[in-house]
Scaffold this active site. Structure first.
Site, PDB file in Angstrom:
ATOM      1  N   PHE A  97     -14.933  -4.035   1.352  1.00  0.00           N
ATOM      2  CA  PHE A  97     -16.075  -3.129   1.204  1.00  0.00           C
ATOM      3  C   PHE A  97     -16.274  -2.738  -0.249  1.00  0.00           C
ATOM      4  O   PHE A  97     -17.396  -2.591  -0.713  1.00  0.00           O
ATOM      5  CB  PHE A  97     -15.879  -1.880   2.063  1.00  0.00           C
ATOM      6  CG  PHE A  97     -15.442  -2.197   3.466  1.00  0.00           C
ATOM      7  CD1 PHE A  97     -14.470  -1.443   4.092  1.00  0.00           C
ATOM      8  CD2 PHE A  97     -16.000  -3.276   4.150  1.00  0.00           C
ATOM      9  CE1 PHE A  97     -14.061  -1.750   5.387  1.00  0.00           C
ATOM     10  CE2 PHE A  97     -15.591  -3.588   5.438  1.00  0.00           C
ATOM     11  CZ  PHE A  97     -14.614  -2.820   6.058  1.00  0.00           C
ATOM     12  N   ARG A 151       0.832  -1.211   0.000  1.00  0.00           N
ATOM     13  CA  ARG A 151       0.000   0.000   0.000  1.00  0.00           C
ATOM     14  C   ARG A 151       0.866   1.261   0.000  1.00  0.00           C
ATOM     15  O   ARG A 151       0.539   2.260  -0.641  1.00  0.00           O
ATOM     16  CB  ARG A 151      -0.985   0.025   1.161  1.00  0.00           C
ATOM     17  CG  ARG A 151      -0.376  -0.047   2.555  1.00  0.00           C
ATOM     18  CD  ARG A 151      -1.424   0.233   3.626  1.00  0.00           C
ATOM     19  NE  ARG A 151      -0.958  -0.140   4.956  1.00  0.00           N
ATOM     20  CZ  ARG A 151      -1.409   0.395   6.080  1.00  0.00           C
ATOM     21  NH1 ARG A 151      -2.371   1.307   6.048  1.00  0.00           N
ATOM     22  NH2 ARG A 151      -0.937   0.015   7.250  1.00  0.00           N
ATOM     23  N   ASP A 164      -8.151  -5.939  13.050  1.00  0.00           N
ATOM     24  CA  ASP A 164      -9.512  -5.506  12.694  1.00  0.00           C
ATOM     25  C   ASP A 164     -10.451  -6.687  12.520  1.00  0.00           C
ATOM     26  O   ASP A 164     -11.661  -6.546  12.680  1.00  0.00           O
ATOM     27  CB  ASP A 164      -9.495  -4.678  11.409  1.00  0.00           C
ATOM     28  CG  ASP A 164      -9.219  -3.204  11.684  1.00  0.00           C
ATOM     29  OD1 ASP A 164      -9.126  -2.437  10.714  1.00  0.00           O
ATOM     30  OD2 ASP A 164      -9.112  -2.840  12.872  1.00  0.00           O
ATOM     31  N   ARG A 218      -1.749  -4.817   3.907  1.00  0.00           N
ATOM     32  CA  ARG A 218      -1.564  -3.804   4.940  1.00  0.00           C
ATOM     33  C   ARG A 218      -0.154  -3.789   5.511  1.00  0.00           C
ATOM     34  O   ARG A 218       0.408  -2.731   5.790  1.00  0.00           O
ATOM     35  CB  ARG A 218      -2.578  -4.050   6.052  1.00  0.00           C
ATOM     36  CG  ARG A 218      -2.434  -3.108   7.221  1.00  0.00           C
ATOM     37  CD  ARG A 218      -3.594  -3.254   8.213  1.00  0.00           C
ATOM     38  NE  ARG A 218      -3.288  -2.524   9.425  1.00  0.00           N
ATOM     39  CZ  ARG A 218      -2.857  -3.071  10.549  1.00  0.00           C
ATOM     40  NH1 ARG A 218      -2.701  -4.377  10.634  1.00  0.00           N
ATOM     41  NH2 ARG A 218      -2.582  -2.318  11.597  1.00  0.00           N
ATOM     42  N   HIS A 272      -5.980  -3.603   2.017  1.00  0.00           N
ATOM     43  CA  HIS A 272      -6.295  -4.434   3.188  1.00  0.00           C
ATOM     44  C   HIS A 272      -6.900  -5.762   2.769  1.00  0.00           C
ATOM     45  O   HIS A 272      -7.974  -6.156   3.213  1.00  0.00           O
ATOM     46  CB  HIS A 272      -7.251  -3.694   4.138  1.00  0.00           C
ATOM     47  CG  HIS A 272      -6.542  -2.704   5.018  1.00  0.00           C
ATOM     48  ND1 HIS A 272      -5.574  -1.849   4.568  1.00  0.00           N
ATOM     49  CD2 HIS A 272      -6.680  -2.444   6.343  1.00  0.00           C
ATOM     50  CE1 HIS A 272      -5.129  -1.107   5.571  1.00  0.00           C
ATOM     51  NE2 HIS A 272      -5.782  -1.435   6.665  1.00  0.00           N
ATOM     52  N   SER A 291      -5.582   5.026   5.245  1.00  0.00           N
ATOM     53  CA  SER A 291      -5.196   3.612   5.276  1.00  0.00           C
ATOM     54  C   SER A 291      -4.774   3.077   3.917  1.00  0.00           C
ATOM     55  O   SER A 291      -3.917   2.202   3.834  1.00  0.00           O
ATOM     56  CB  SER A 291      -6.355   2.749   5.785  1.00  0.00           C
ATOM     57  OG  SER A 291      -6.809   3.221   7.032  1.00  0.00           O
ATOM     58  N   GLU A 317     -19.315   3.130  -0.848  1.00  0.00           N
ATOM     59  CA  GLU A 317     -18.486   2.488  -1.880  1.00  0.00           C
ATOM     60  C   GLU A 317     -19.195   2.383  -3.219  1.00  0.00           C
ATOM     61  O   GLU A 317     -18.579   2.500  -4.269  1.00  0.00           O
ATOM     62  CB  GLU A 317     -18.064   1.070  -1.422  1.00  0.00           C
ATOM     63  CG  GLU A 317     -17.108   1.064  -0.227  1.00  0.00           C
ATOM     64  CD  GLU A 317     -17.812   1.324   1.097  1.00  0.00           C
ATOM     65  OE1 GLU A 317     -19.050   1.183   1.130  1.00  0.00           O
ATOM     66  OE2 GLU A 317     -17.138   1.658   2.081  1.00  0.00           O
TER      67      GLU A 317
END
Lengths: 276, 309
Positions: free
Chosen positions: B78, B5, B112, B162, B104, B32, B53
């Site tokens: 998502f 990322r 998470d 991540r 992620h 993020s 989204e």
């Protein structure tokens, strides 16, 4: 296209369009007459009066964009586009047939169609993106998006509504074909939307209302669009599902059903045509 | 060690400098996903569209209509979960030039937990016509993939991780969409891995070498279109295949490879993947161990498949 307002001519065009919509659906043996017939005056007002566009140049860079989010009313859009000259009228009888480009739901492969739709709730987001892109590129065209009222039950519309207000998309005009009936009954009985005007107003849109079968009122609303800076506009066009055919008007049953030969004949007779 | 990322975030800025048509939309996760680097440098070309989204992808589609190149960034879970219908029709069916970034991905999301740990993106997107799916093995590859995505015309998706991961490619390692890289050659079996599992595969191959099992390791960075030629060559030349991915077993890289193998040159296969379970909270490394996505698991699978030859 020349876009002078001519109410008498428009009314006659509407009558003719209703005939062709019913014939197209009958020929295909399937389709969505109710929501196609309710959108006729709206589409004529857009394509014959308000929108800047060129049938012989569908990709004209500064054309106004039209997203038909209620993609099942494709007969109405295809009939409108064919009559404008985007493609030959004789192609209309291939609607829904295998290998035809007149797909059952609005399809971008048809000249004049911006974007393929058919799953309710997607069009307004895309229209917002187009309007936003126009702002970024400082391009001078307007974006119109026709929504069904049942369609407004899809949450994605409200995401887009917030988006448009946030980004001051005053180059965007949504139109709701408020015919009050969805596939399985009245909209207000299934998931009520009133007070609809208040909702859009509270989301930060300029709300205009019109009798969706009255060319004068539609003209006024369209003229008012964009008179307010920094706000997107929505025209709530009050319509009748299946308008023009007595046995279809207001009926959920005719949301997605083709008339048979006798039914077609009766409908055409009511519209003032002979059926041969 | 560097996360994909981070590399993506930096590459996006470079892309933005080179190409004024690149724009970015975000679902309120730009910190993020590292899309925020672009936001800092090009605030007029960046839009946080909020926790929405579906609208984010729809807006990206609209933006792409007249030549802009939108990157739509959110967490893979998502992005795909909430916008799938729109990805299917507005992106793929309409062949829109939209670049979807699924950050992620996998179990290494960590603490998470399950709802954020996307283990279904390959399967969900592989069945959509016109979609390009990229899964870079390290930060360098993520950077190359970002540029490559912007150059192709049409729908594209890239998954990002991540946590910082080992650098296993080099600056001059080629990156060609649809062409797997042979990271290491071998004769006895082939490990076809993607993402962080390529590193695990290389560790496994080193260990297996000591036990006189010679492994070819393929970095399958393009999930769709998968490199069928490389897969078939591996089957023909080495006679056994192990796949490894940070993804569900059902419908992931393993299934995709199996399809090519089965239809062309059947050989014994083993698959290292998550076995039809959701993830959970935990530290990244602990999760990989618990869900059997480590070099030790690849070694065990390799030995099993070797015996079946």
């Amino acid at each position: 296209m020349k876009s002078t307002y001519n109410e008498i001519s428009f009314k006659e065009t509407a009558r003719q369009f209703r005939k062709e919509i019913l014939e197209v659906i009958f020929e295909a043996g399937s389709g969505h007459p109710g929501g196609s017939l309710s959108a006729v005056e709206i589409l004529i007002s857009l394509y014959y009066y308000k929108m800047r566009h060129r049938p012989n140049e569908p990709d004209w860079s500064i054309r106004d964009r039209f997203i038909m989010s209620k993609g099942h009313a494709s007969p109405a859009l295809y009939v409108t586009l064919a009559n404008c000259g985007y493609f030959p009228k004789k192609e209309l009888k291939t609607f829904r047939k295998l290998n035809s480009r007149l797909q059952g739901h609005v399809y971008s492969g048809v000249p004049g169609v911006e974007f393929s739709t058919g799953s309710l709730g997607q069009g307004l987001s895309v229209a917002c993106g187009i309007a936003l892109g126009a702002k970024i590129r400082k391009a001078d065209f307007k974006t119109y998006c026709l929504l069904g009222d049942g369609e407004l039950q899809e949450g994605a519309n409200w995401e887009a509504a917030m988006n448009a207000a946030q980004h001051n998309l005053d180059n965007l005009c949504a139109i709701v074909d408020r015919n009050g009936v969805q596939q399985n009954g009245p909209v207000e009985k299934i998931k009520h939307e009133e007070p609809l005007a208040d909702k859009w107003n509270s989301f930060g849109w300029q709300v205009l209302e019109a009798d969706g079968h009255n060319f004068g009122e539609l003209k006024n609303s369209l003229d008012n669009f964009g008179s307010l800076k920094d706000k997107p506009s929505i025209i709530i066009a009050h319509t009748v599902k299946g308008k023009g055919v007595s046995y279809m008007e207001g009926q959920a049953k005719w949301h997605g059903k083709a008339p048979n030969r006798e039914e077609l004949a009766q409908a055409l007779k009511e519209l003032g045509f002979d059926y041969v | 060690m560097k996360s994909t990322r981070d590399a993506f975030g930096e590459a996006l800025v470079e892309l933005g400098r080179k190409n004024p048509k690149v724009v970015v939309v975000s679902g309120d996760l730009e910190d993020s996903t590292r899309a925020e680097y672009f936001k800092k440098e090009f605030p007029e070309r960046f839009f946080n569209l909020g926790i929405a989204e579906h609208d984010m992808v729809g807006t990206a589609v609209g933006l792409s209509r007249d030549g802009l190149i939108p990157f739509a960034c959110s967490f893979a879970a998502f992005l795909i979960g909430n916008a799938y219908g729109l990805i299917r029709i507005a992106v793929c069916y309409n062949n829109s030039n939209v670049k979807l970034i699924g950050a992620h991905s996998g179990l290494t999301v960590g603490e998470d937990g399950a709802t954020a740990q996307c283990l279904e993106d390959f399967a969900g997107l592989n069945v959509l016509p016109n979609m390009l799916i990229l899964s870079p093995a390290d930060a360098l590859e993520a950077r190359k993939a970002t540029f490559a995505m912007a150059q192709v015309c049409g729908p594209a998706y890239m998954r990002l991780g991540r946590t910082p991961c080992p650098m296993i490619t080099e600056g001059d390692t080629p990156f060609e969409i649809g062409k797997a890289n042979i990271m290491r050659d071998g004769r006895d079996l082939t490990i076809i891995a993607t993402g962080i599992m390529v590193s695990e595969a290389l560790n496994a191959a080193k260990a297996l070498e000591k036990e006189r099992i010679s492994c070819r390791v393929l970095n399958m960075h393009t999930i769709k279109p998968v490199d069928k030629e490389a897969i078939i060559a591996a089957a023909k030349q080495t006679g056994a295949i192990v796949t490894a991915e940070e993804h569900q077993l059902n419908g992931g890289l393993g299934s995709i490879v199996a399809e090519a193998v089965c239809l062309n040159h059947p050989v014994p296969m083993e698959m290292v993947a998550v076995r039809d379970a959701f993830g959970e909270s935990g530290d990244a490394e602990g999760l990989l161990k618990k869900y059997h996505l480590k070099d030790l698991d690849i070694i065990a699978a390799a030995k099993r498949v070797f015996l079946r030859k």
